[in-house]
Structure formats: structure tokens, C-alpha cells
Design a protein around this motif. Sequence first.
Motif, mmCIF file in Angstrom:
data_model
loop_
_atom_site.group_PDB
_atom_site.id
_atom_site.type_symbol
_atom_site.label_atom_id
_atom_site.label_comp_id
_atom_site.label_asym_id
_atom_site.label_seq_id
_atom_site.Cartn_x
_atom_site.Cartn_y
_atom_site.Cartn_z
ATOM 1 N N MET A 9 129.498 -56.714 -4.286
ATOM 2 C CA MET A 9 130.218 -55.443 -4.385
ATOM 3 C C MET A 9 129.659 -54.468 -3.357
ATOM 4 S SD MET A 9 132.439 -55.639 -6.898
ATOM 5 C CE MET A 9 132.786 -53.914 -7.249
ATOM 6 N N GLY A 10 130.488 -53.517 -2.981
ATOM 7 C CA GLY A 10 130.023 -52.504 -2.050
ATOM 8 C C GLY A 10 130.520 -51.126 -2.433
ATOM 9 N N TRP A 11 129.827 -50.124 -1.891
ATOM 10 C CA TRP A 11 130.253 -48.722 -2.002
ATOM 11 C C TRP A 11 130.482 -48.178 -0.592
ATOM 12 C CZ3 TRP A 11 131.430 -45.972 -6.310
ATOM 13 C CH2 TRP A 11 130.966 -46.440 -7.550
ATOM 14 N N PHE A 12 131.577 -47.469 -0.435
ATOM 15 C CA PHE A 12 131.914 -46.765 0.794
ATOM 16 C C PHE A 12 132.153 -45.301 0.443
ATOM 17 C CE2 PHE A 12 132.915 -49.706 4.376
ATOM 18 C CZ PHE A 12 132.571 -50.892 3.751
ATOM 19 N N ARG A 13 132.213 -44.473 1.465
ATOM 20 C CA ARG A 13 132.595 -43.075 1.276
ATOM 21 C C ARG A 13 133.461 -42.621 2.441
ATOM 22 N NH1 ARG A 13 126.576 -40.305 1.907
ATOM 23 N NH2 ARG A 13 126.279 -40.753 4.139
ATOM 24 N N GLN A 14 134.243 -41.582 2.171
ATOM 25 C CA GLN A 14 135.173 -41.092 3.187
ATOM 26 C C GLN A 14 135.363 -39.602 3.051
ATOM 27 O OE1 GLN A 14 139.072 -42.938 3.070
ATOM 28 N NE2 GLN A 14 139.310 -42.679 5.272
ATOM 29 N N THR A 15 135.337 -38.919 4.188
ATOM 30 C CA THR A 15 135.655 -37.501 4.242
ATOM 31 C C THR A 15 136.950 -37.332 5.030
ATOM 32 O OG1 THR A 15 134.240 -37.264 6.190
ATOM 33 C CG2 THR A 15 133.269 -36.740 4.047
ATOM 34 N N PRO A 16 137.655 -36.221 4.830
ATOM 35 C CA PRO A 16 138.947 -36.028 5.503
ATOM 36 C C PRO A 16 138.836 -36.157 7.006
ATOM 37 C CG PRO A 16 138.669 -34.413 3.780
ATOM 38 C CD PRO A 16 137.355 -35.130 3.886
ATOM 39 N N GLY A 17 139.739 -36.923 7.576
ATOM 40 C CA GLY A 17 139.785 -37.075 9.019
ATOM 41 C C GLY A 17 138.826 -38.088 9.591
ATOM 42 N N LYS A 18 138.033 -38.724 8.724
ATOM 43 C CA LYS A 18 137.059 -39.707 9.195
ATOM 44 C C LYS A 18 137.343 -41.070 8.587
ATOM 45 C CE LYS A 18 133.225 -36.595 10.209
ATOM 46 N NZ LYS A 18 131.764 -36.355 10.030
ATOM 47 N N GLU A 19 136.825 -42.096 9.235
ATOM 48 C CA GLU A 19 136.972 -43.444 8.705
ATOM 49 C C GLU A 19 136.068 -43.643 7.495
ATOM 50 O OE1 GLU A 19 138.095 -45.848 12.837
ATOM 51 O OE2 GLU A 19 136.281 -46.338 11.722
ATOM 52 N N ARG A 20 136.466 -44.614 6.679
ATOM 53 C CA ARG A 20 135.649 -44.953 5.529
ATOM 54 C C ARG A 20 134.321 -45.543 6.021
ATOM 55 N NH1 ARG A 20 139.121 -47.146 0.524
ATOM 56 N NH2 ARG A 20 140.261 -45.276 1.184
ATOM 57 N N ASN A 60 132.259 -53.371 7.674
ATOM 58 C CA ASN A 60 133.671 -53.301 8.015
ATOM 59 C C ASN A 60 134.530 -53.371 6.764
ATOM 60 O OD1 ASN A 60 136.287 -53.775 9.089
ATOM 61 N ND2 ASN A 60 135.346 -54.602 10.935
ATOM 62 N N THR A 61 135.450 -52.421 6.615
ATOM 63 C CA THR A 61 136.303 -52.397 5.426
ATOM 64 C C THR A 61 137.143 -53.666 5.292
ATOM 65 O OG1 THR A 61 138.007 -51.205 6.649
ATOM 66 C CG2 THR A 61 136.447 -49.877 5.379
ATOM 67 N N SER A 62 137.408 -54.358 6.386
ATOM 68 C CA SER A 62 138.251 -55.552 6.321
ATOM 69 C C SER A 62 137.574 -56.703 5.585
ATOM 70 C CB SER A 62 138.646 -56.005 7.724
ATOM 71 O OG SER A 62 137.508 -56.397 8.449
ATOM 72 N N ALA A 63 136.255 -56.616 5.372
ATOM 73 C CA ALA A 63 135.532 -57.653 4.633
ATOM 74 C C ALA A 63 135.729 -57.537 3.128
ATOM 75 C CB ALA A 63 134.043 -57.576 4.953
ATOM 76 N N TYR A 64 136.356 -56.472 2.673
ATOM 77 C CA TYR A 64 136.486 -56.178 1.249
ATOM 78 C C TYR A 64 137.915 -56.428 0.789
ATOM 79 C CZ TYR A 64 131.915 -54.171 1.928
ATOM 80 O OH TYR A 64 130.592 -54.014 2.231
#
Length: 127
Positions: free
Chosen positions: A34-45, A110-114
Motif C-alpha cells: 500500500m502507499g500514501w500520496f498527497r496532492q495540492t492544487p495545481g501540482k502532481e500527486r 509513480n502513480t501508474s504503479a498503483y
Amino acid sequence: QVQLVESGGGLVQAGGSLRLSCLASGYTFDSLAMGWFRQTPGKEREFVAAINWSGGNTEYEDSVKGRFTISRDNAKNTVYLRMNSLKPEDTAVYYCAILSEITTRSIINNTSAYSAWGQGTQVTVSS
């Protein structure tokens, strides 16, 4: 079907702590990382942390090392992110996601791994 539900976000002052939870259902939880990501407006995850199926292997983004701890309870189908010494720059929507296994950092960053994502939970750190 696969479902991930995050909770535990909120507003906290700088230096404070929060614990995020991600409850998983619809698949064999203890077979996958499992993983955790974060994202702010206008930026990539952005990658934050990952944990393998047993909890014995973890990875962290450099800016959160020593402050954040990822863990899991396979009996409860839940992965956690304990966040201490929070900073205003930690403000973001935090997402949990399913990863097949922890391999190289270039892959797990990389988000594509999820393969599946939760809806996210907002964390706001005030200065």
C-alpha cells in the motif's frame, strides 16, 4: 469491488500530529503493498510512503522521513499514516492506494504503479 476509504484528516497547528487511516475492502488486503500520496492544487500527486504486504518493508519520501510513519493492521484491513511535527507545507489532500509490491523507488514514486485509489482526506496545517 475494491474500495479504499481514507479518514483522519483535519486542521492542525504546525508541530502537531494526525493519524490517517485507510480502510480497504473487496480484495485480499494482506497480499498487496500500500502507499500514501498527497496532492495540492495545481501540482502532481506526490509519493509520501509505502509499505509492503507484511509491514516489514517501508519507504518514505525524503521530506517526511523521521516525521511520518506508515503501518498496517492486516486483521483490520487498514493502513495508517502517523504524521508528527507537521509543517504548513504538509497541507494537502492525502490519498491511499494499492501497490502490488515495493520494488524500486522510481517505480513506487509513480502513480501508474498503483491500481486503485481512495477519495482522499484533507490535511491542513496552520502556521
